[in-house]
Design a protein around this motif. Structure first.
Motif: not given
Length: 417
Positions: A367-376, A338-340
């Motif tokens: 795409h990036d927001q979806r990734c930040m949501d998906a990592i959880q 998330i920091g990166q």
């Protein structure tokens, strides 16, 4: 038929500054087999005269505005970049179109850029990191499009002449191009672009015959390459070709990159530098590519510590498949990811480049927001399963003094015996 130029606009509250990124889908992976380096040479020529400006006049216009203009060749495409103030946008934005539609490609400029590139390639032959990276590419991708550095290969570049560059330049406007603008922008800029000087002549449709159809390459039969160099350091690169950006496993590998190589708390930094003191540089290389991206562990060390460095890299690689991450490590990797993502979206230029990259790759703007949501939702078991899929057959590239390479080759042979 799709429009040949896709325009993206992202207004930002910047102090009168804007950035523009123009993506052309013809990168070094499109180089012909005997013309490796042709697209990089073309990229360097686009800013050496275009439209109504010769090289000196073009430099005077850009520098006189305090702006920045450049073109870079990447594996997947050419990226034209403009940075300027809002008040100069009307004057400078047409340059991007003229660089594509009306490049001069003057014979003297071709000769000059070719000479400069050859000099750079010769200097890079003295860099053990560069030589190890070139060899690893060849191991992983062979003669395919990803098998050489975008700058090219010296023996090929020497034979490239203007007549080989001309057809490459002529097809540039006919691919699926993307123009992204971010920052303080003129009103109604998205519709105004197509009416601007230069852009008025942009083709309205994509010519499918100009789409670059790629063979990214296949791994060589060999699993190790030794590059002898008269130096006291040894560079080690261990890794494997994996997945394109946006692949279902890509996000897991991004977290692994954070776990292994981001910051002083990363596994490689702690293991190779703090616990054993064997390497003065460690990293993980995992670029965002349209094709199979390398996932490579890198280390630079001294001759006397090279064997232990290799054994520690191998240990770290094997652990990924054989053991699961702790929940603590996974939580830390998520925070680093998330920091990166936040750091990569701080400037107008970064935001414009990311939007153009996502569109060029066929990915959604969010795409990036979806990734930040998906990592959880990613679990340690999912991470281990991904490693077992993609980390079965690593390849090793080594560059250093011959006596060290012999020892490291024996360590690698032991592993495969």
């Amino acid at each position: 038929m799709k429009s040949a130029l896709d325009v993206l606009v992202e207004p930002l509250a910047s102090p009168g500054v804007m950035a523009a990124k123009l993506w052309l889908p013809f990168g070094s992976a499109c180089d012909a087999k005997d013309q490796r380096g042709a697209h990089d040479l073309l990229a360097s020529l686009l800013s050496r005269g275009c439209g109504p400006y010769n090289p000196r006049e073009l430099a005077d216009v850009v520098e006189g505005c305090g702006a920045g203009l450049r073109c870079d060749a990447q594996e997947d495409g050419l990226l034209l970049s403009l940075r300027s103030t809002l008040e100069d946008a009307e004057l400078l934005l047409p340059l991007l179109a003229w660089m594509v539609l009306e490049p001069h490609l003057a014979p003297d400029q071709v000769a000059l850029e070719k000479s400069l590139t050859l000099q750079m390639l010769q200097r890079q032959r003295e860099d053990p990191f560069h030589m190890a990276a070139i060899a690893w590419r060849e191991l992983a991708f062979g003669a395919g499009g990803y098998g050489h550095d975008p700058m090219g290969v010296e023996c090929d570049l020497q034979s490239i002449e203007r007549q080989q560059i001309l057809p490459l330049a002529q097809r540039l406007p006919n691919g699926r191009s993307v123009l992204s603008l971010a920052g303080c922008l003129p009103d109604d800029i998205e519709h105004h672009i197509h009416a601007m000087d230069g852009f008025r002549g942009w083709p309205l449709v994509v010519e499918e015959s100009n789409v670059c159809r790629l063979n990214y390459g296949t791994p060589a039969c060999e699993t190790i390459h030794l590059e002898s160099m008269d130096t006291e350091q040894v560079v080690l690169m261990l890794g494997q070709a994996t997945v394109p950006h946006g692949h279902p496993d890509d996000l897991v590998l991004r977290l692994l990159q954070c776990h292994l190589g981001v910051g002083m708390s990363s596994l490689l930094f702690r293991r190779l530098r703090e616990e054993h003191g064997v390497a003065y540089e460690v990293a993980v290389h995992y670029p965002q590519l349209i094709g199979p991206a390398p996932f490579v562990l890198l280390a630079a060390t001294g001759m006397e510590r090279a064997e232990l460095s290799l054994r520690l890299l191998l240990q770290s690689w094997d652990e990924l498949r054989q053991t699961t991450l702790s929940q603590t490590d996974l939580t830390l990797a998520r925070a680093k990811f998330i920091g990166q993502m936040a750091q990569a979206r701080q400037t107008c230029s970064q935001r414009a480049e990311r939007r153009v990259q996502l569109r060029a790759m066929g990915l959604r703007d969010d795409h990036d927001q979806r990734c930040m949501d998906a990592i959880q939702a990613i679990t340690v078991d999912q991470i281990q399963a991904t490693c077992q899929r993609w980390f079965q057959k690593p390849q090793l590239s080594l560059c250093g003094p011959p006596e060290s390479l012999e020892t490291l080759e024996r360590v690698w042979a032991e592993r495969h015996s």
